[in-house]
Write a protein that holds these residues in place. Structure first.
Motif, PDB file in Angstrom:
ATOM      1  N   ARG A   1      -4.744   9.930 -14.617  1.00 13.81           N
ATOM      2  CA  ARG A   1      -4.602  11.106 -13.747  1.00 13.81           C
ATOM      3  C   ARG A   1      -3.304  11.068 -12.936  1.00 13.81           C
ATOM      4  O   ARG A   1      -3.129  11.846 -12.009  1.00 13.81           O
ATOM      5  N   ASP A   2      -2.423  10.148 -13.271  1.00 11.12           N
ATOM      6  CA  ASP A   2      -1.147   9.979 -12.568  1.00 11.12           C
ATOM      7  C   ASP A   2      -1.322   9.777 -11.072  1.00 11.12           C
ATOM      8  O   ASP A   2      -0.560  10.300 -10.260  1.00 11.12           O
ATOM      9  N   ILE A   3      -2.350   9.007 -10.700  1.00  9.03           N
ATOM     10  CA  ILE A   3      -2.603   8.670  -9.301  1.00  9.03           C
ATOM     11  C   ILE A   3      -2.085   7.261  -9.066  1.00  9.03           C
ATOM     12  O   ILE A   3      -2.463   6.326  -9.771  1.00  9.03           O
ATOM     13  N   GLY A   4      -1.221   7.118  -8.070  1.00 18.50           N
ATOM     14  CA  GLY A   4      -0.675   5.812  -7.733  1.00 18.50           C
ATOM     15  C   GLY A   4      -1.173   5.324  -6.391  1.00 18.50           C
ATOM     16  O   GLY A   4      -1.821   6.070  -5.645  1.00 18.50           O
ATOM     17  N   PRO A   5      -0.846   4.082  -6.039  1.00 21.40           N
ATOM     18  CA  PRO A   5      -1.304   3.509  -4.770  1.00 21.40           C
ATOM     19  C   PRO A   5      -0.867   4.301  -3.541  1.00 21.40           C
ATOM     20  O   PRO A   5      -1.579   4.321  -2.544  1.00 21.40           O
ATOM     21  N   ASP A   6       0.275   4.952  -3.605  1.00 21.96           N
ATOM     22  CA  ASP A   6       0.754   5.725  -2.460  1.00 21.96           C
ATOM     23  C   ASP A   6       0.064   7.078  -2.335  1.00 21.96           C
ATOM     24  O   ASP A   6       0.232   7.758  -1.326  1.00 21.96           O
ATOM     25  N   ASP A   7      -0.700   7.466  -3.353  1.00 17.81           N
ATOM     26  CA  ASP A   7      -1.362   8.770  -3.353  1.00 17.81           C
ATOM     27  C   ASP A   7      -2.741   8.747  -2.717  1.00 17.81           C
ATOM     28  O   ASP A   7      -3.235   9.784  -2.285  1.00 17.81           O
ATOM     29  N   VAL A   8      -3.380   7.583  -2.685  1.00 17.46           N
ATOM     30  CA  VAL A   8      -4.794   7.518  -2.297  1.00 17.46           C
ATOM     31  C   VAL A   8      -4.983   7.455  -0.782  1.00 17.46           C
ATOM     32  O   VAL A   8      -4.068   7.131  -0.030  1.00 17.46           O
ATOM     33  N   ILE A   9      -6.177   7.763  -0.374  1.00 18.58           N
ATOM     34  CA  ILE A   9      -6.572   7.685   1.030  1.00 18.58           C
ATOM     35  C   ILE A   9      -6.393   6.244   1.510  1.00 18.58           C
ATOM     36  O   ILE A   9      -6.767   5.311   0.786  1.00 18.58           O
ATOM     37  N   PRO A  10      -5.839   6.043   2.697  1.00 26.22           N
ATOM     38  CA  PRO A  10      -5.716   4.679   3.214  1.00 26.22           C
ATOM     39  C   PRO A  10      -7.074   3.966   3.206  1.00 26.22           C
ATOM     40  O   PRO A  10      -8.095   4.545   3.584  1.00 26.22           O
ATOM     41  N   GLY A  11      -7.056   2.729   2.747  1.00 27.45           N
ATOM     42  CA  GLY A  11      -8.279   1.937   2.680  1.00 27.45           C
ATOM     43  C   GLY A  11      -8.874   1.873   1.285  1.00 27.45           C
ATOM     44  O   GLY A  11      -9.740   1.047   1.023  1.00 27.45           O
ATOM     45  N   ILE A  12      -8.434   2.757   0.387  1.00 25.89           N
ATOM     46  CA  ILE A  12      -8.913   2.718  -0.992  1.00 25.89           C
ATOM     47  C   ILE A  12      -7.950   1.872  -1.810  1.00 25.89           C
ATOM     48  O   ILE A  12      -6.739   2.063  -1.761  1.00 25.89           O
ATOM     49  N   ARG A  13      -8.511   0.932  -2.545  1.00 26.69           N
ATOM     50  CA  ARG A  13      -7.674   0.082  -3.393  1.00 26.69           C
ATOM     51  C   ARG A  13      -7.808   0.545  -4.846  1.00 26.69           C
ATOM     52  O   ARG A  13      -8.765   1.232  -5.209  1.00 26.69           O
ATOM     53  N   ILE A  14      -6.851   0.149  -5.653  1.00 27.13           N
ATOM     54  CA  ILE A  14      -6.910   0.395  -7.088  1.00 27.13           C
ATOM     55  C   ILE A  14      -7.087  -0.964  -7.766  1.00 27.13           C
ATOM     56  O   ILE A  14      -6.324  -1.891  -7.491  1.00 27.13           O
ATOM     57  N   ALA A  15      -8.118  -1.061  -8.608  1.00 30.10           N
ATOM     58  CA  ALA A  15      -8.399  -2.323  -9.310  1.00 30.10           C
ATOM     59  C   ALA A  15      -9.073  -2.003 -10.637  1.00 30.10           C
ATOM     60  O   ALA A  15      -9.582  -0.898 -10.838  1.00 30.10           O
ATOM     61  N   GLY A  16      -9.080  -3.005 -11.526  1.00 35.65           N
ATOM     62  CA  GLY A  16      -9.580  -2.783 -12.869  1.00 35.65           C
ATOM     63  C   GLY A  16     -10.858  -3.515 -13.204  1.00 35.65           C
ATOM     64  O   GLY A  16     -11.546  -4.072 -12.340  1.00 35.65           O
TER      65      GLY A  16
END
Length: 120
Positions: A87-102
């Motif tokens: 969805r072309d969502i990067g770490p700078d796009d998300v709400i503060p406090g949400i992490r991206i992990a696999g």
């Protein structure tokens, strides 16, 4: 010791009752004092973006954005790496406090002692 909950939300606007149920259970568990990890996968990935949870309104249900704030305040929220990438969502796009992990992080969480995993 109480169980921890790992909740995976897979639906978004395509399944409003399902996604609202996932967020409701996560928020209720946080309010009960349980350790909670909410994973946003598939179409629920969009709710990691500012303002998107406020767009989903379901009659007789607590607004999704309010439930998300409860979980962020007392639990952990993770956006799936692959789902974000598609969805072309990067770490700078998300709400503060949400992490991206696999998947390795998800597997680690759900196989820990005392964990109950739920998928919506």
């Amino acid at each position: 010791m109480a169980r921890s909950l790992v909740i995976k939300a897979t639906a978004g606007a395509d399944g409003p009752e399902r996604v609202n149920q996932a967020f409701t259970v996560a928020a209720a568990a946080v309010a009960s004092g349980l350790p909670v990890s909410l994973w946003l996968t598939g179409e629920s990935a969009w709710y990691a973006l500012p303002g998107r949870a406020a767009e989903l309104r379901l009659p007789l249900a607590t607004p999704l954005d309010e439930l998300l704030q409860v979980v962020l305040a007392g639990g952990r929220v993770t956006l799936c790496t692959q789902c974000a990438g598609r969805r072309d969502i990067g770490p700078d796009d998300v709400i503060p406090g949400i992490r991206i992990a696999g998947a390795p992080t998800f597997v680690e969480e759900i196989t820990a002692d005392g964990v109950q995993a739920l998928v919506y």
